[in-house]
Write a protein that holds these residues in place. Structure first.
Motif, mmCIF file in Angstrom:
data_model
loop_
_atom_site.group_PDB
_atom_site.id
_atom_site.type_symbol
_atom_site.label_atom_id
_atom_site.label_comp_id
_atom_site.label_asym_id
_atom_site.label_seq_id
_atom_site.Cartn_x
_atom_site.Cartn_y
_atom_site.Cartn_z
ATOM 1 N N PRO A 96 0.928 -1.140 -0.166
ATOM 2 C CA PRO A 96 0.007 0.064 -0.020
ATOM 3 C C PRO A 96 0.809 1.265 0.006
ATOM 4 O O PRO A 96 0.552 2.283 -0.674
ATOM 5 C CB PRO A 96 -0.758 -0.182 1.305
ATOM 6 N N MET A 97 2.069 1.118 0.658
ATOM 7 C CA MET A 97 3.216 2.414 0.501
ATOM 8 C C MET A 97 3.473 2.746 -0.834
ATOM 9 O O MET A 97 3.309 3.901 -1.428
ATOM 10 C CB MET A 97 4.194 2.110 1.393
ATOM 11 N N ILE A 98 3.790 1.515 -1.590
ATOM 12 C CA ILE A 98 4.105 2.033 -3.065
ATOM 13 C C ILE A 98 3.062 2.442 -3.702
ATOM 14 O O ILE A 98 3.512 3.604 -4.295
ATOM 15 C CB ILE A 98 4.740 0.519 -3.666
ATOM 16 N N ASP A 99 2.068 1.691 -3.597
ATOM 17 C CA ASP A 99 0.674 2.497 -4.404
ATOM 18 C C ASP A 99 0.605 4.102 -4.021
ATOM 19 O O ASP A 99 0.156 4.885 -4.809
ATOM 20 C CB ASP A 99 -0.502 1.870 -3.965
ATOM 21 N N ARG A 100 0.487 4.300 -2.700
ATOM 22 C CA ARG A 100 0.119 5.533 -2.279
ATOM 23 C C ARG A 100 1.196 6.633 -2.586
ATOM 24 O O ARG A 100 1.017 7.679 -3.282
ATOM 25 C CB ARG A 100 -0.128 5.566 -0.682
ATOM 26 N N PHE A 101 2.557 6.285 -2.221
ATOM 27 C CA PHE A 101 3.646 7.114 -2.328
ATOM 28 C C PHE A 101 3.704 7.612 -4.037
ATOM 29 O O PHE A 101 4.159 8.599 -4.096
ATOM 30 C CB PHE A 101 5.044 6.714 -1.998
ATOM 31 N N GLN A 102 3.802 6.653 -4.769
ATOM 32 C CA GLN A 102 4.084 6.897 -6.293
ATOM 33 C C GLN A 102 2.919 7.806 -6.739
ATOM 34 O O GLN A 102 3.634 8.550 -7.830
ATOM 35 C CB GLN A 102 4.117 5.613 -6.989
ATOM 36 N N ARG A 103 1.912 7.733 -6.191
ATOM 37 C CA ARG A 103 1.210 8.919 -6.840
ATOM 38 C C ARG A 103 1.097 10.265 -6.169
ATOM 39 O O ARG A 103 0.691 11.347 -6.706
ATOM 40 C CB ARG A 103 -0.515 8.468 -6.329
ATOM 41 N N ILE A 104 2.139 10.368 -5.085
ATOM 42 C CA ILE A 104 2.452 11.665 -4.584
ATOM 43 C C ILE A 104 3.663 12.435 -5.399
ATOM 44 O O ILE A 104 3.611 13.581 -5.761
ATOM 45 C CB ILE A 104 2.780 11.555 -3.061
ATOM 46 N N ALA A 105 4.791 11.701 -5.508
ATOM 47 C CA ALA A 105 5.921 11.925 -5.970
ATOM 48 C C ALA A 105 6.653 10.818 -6.695
ATOM 49 O O ALA A 105 6.397 9.714 -5.999
ATOM 50 C CB ALA A 105 6.547 12.706 -5.264
ATOM 51 N N PRO A 106 7.813 11.060 -7.305
ATOM 52 C CA PRO A 106 8.568 9.832 -7.689
ATOM 53 C C PRO A 106 9.150 9.390 -6.364
ATOM 54 O O PRO A 106 9.644 10.245 -5.423
ATOM 55 C CB PRO A 106 9.621 10.548 -8.516
ATOM 56 N N THR A 107 9.261 8.142 -6.252
ATOM 57 C CA THR A 107 9.460 7.454 -4.784
ATOM 58 C C THR A 107 10.545 6.462 -4.824
ATOM 59 O O THR A 107 10.587 5.566 -5.576
ATOM 60 C CB THR A 107 8.293 6.745 -4.522
#
Length: 175
Positions: A96-107
């Protein structure tokens, strides 16, 4: 810390980034990142490593301080160029962190290198642009041992859809 360990895991997967080799492997790939967000900051070890190279945390938080990264919407008092963190490796939290963070900024996430070779990685790999090999890292302060799993930095971006490019470990030039 890895799948072959028999010791009891630390709460919230609290394994600080004490090994500076992790940051050295990432630096060539974050030249244009000046400010970043660190949503799994722990006690700030990764932040201190990155500061030594002119990379500054515009935002940081940790579950131990009551911050829930899985509910974070990317809000920060200061803009940032990327998310860089050593997240929990537990899949029900990591995915879920991958899914959420990648939508906020390059992660950029630091976790086990073996993950990329599993079926569970398949839904995430199209949005993974880079995998940077790090090797085995030390996670326990004052321990003479490294972890049992190789590690890698993974870069995720919801706008990227072509899958990852693998970057092997760089060999230090002989003096």
């Amino acid at each position: 810390m890895g799948k072959r360990s028999s010791f009891k895991r630390r709460p919230q997967d609290d394994y600080p980034t004490i090994d500076g080799r992790a940051v050295h492997a990432l630096l060539p790939f974050i030249r244009d990142v000046h400010f970043y967000a660190e949503p799994c900051a722990g006690k700030g070890r990764l932040i201190r490593h990155l500061e030594a190279f002119g990379k500054y945390a515009a935002f940081s938080g940790d579950i131990a301080d009551g911050f829930n990264a899985l509910e974070w919407d990317g809000q920060s008092d200061q803009p940032f160029d990327a998310i860089i963190t050593n997240p929990p490796w537990s899949r029900p939290i990591l995915h879920p962190m991958i899914d959420r963070f990648q939508r906020i900024a390059p992660t950029w996430l630091l976790f086990d290198a073996d993950w990329a070779h599993t079926k569970q990685a398949a839904p995430f790999l199209p949005h993974c642009s880079d995998i940077v090999s790090v090797g085995r890292l030390k996670w326990i302060e004052n321990s003479p041992y490294t972890g049992k799993d190789n590690c890698a930095w993974y870069r995720f971006d919801a706008k990227h859809v072509a899958g990852p490019r693998f970057h092997g470990q760089r060999v230090e030039e002989a003096a």
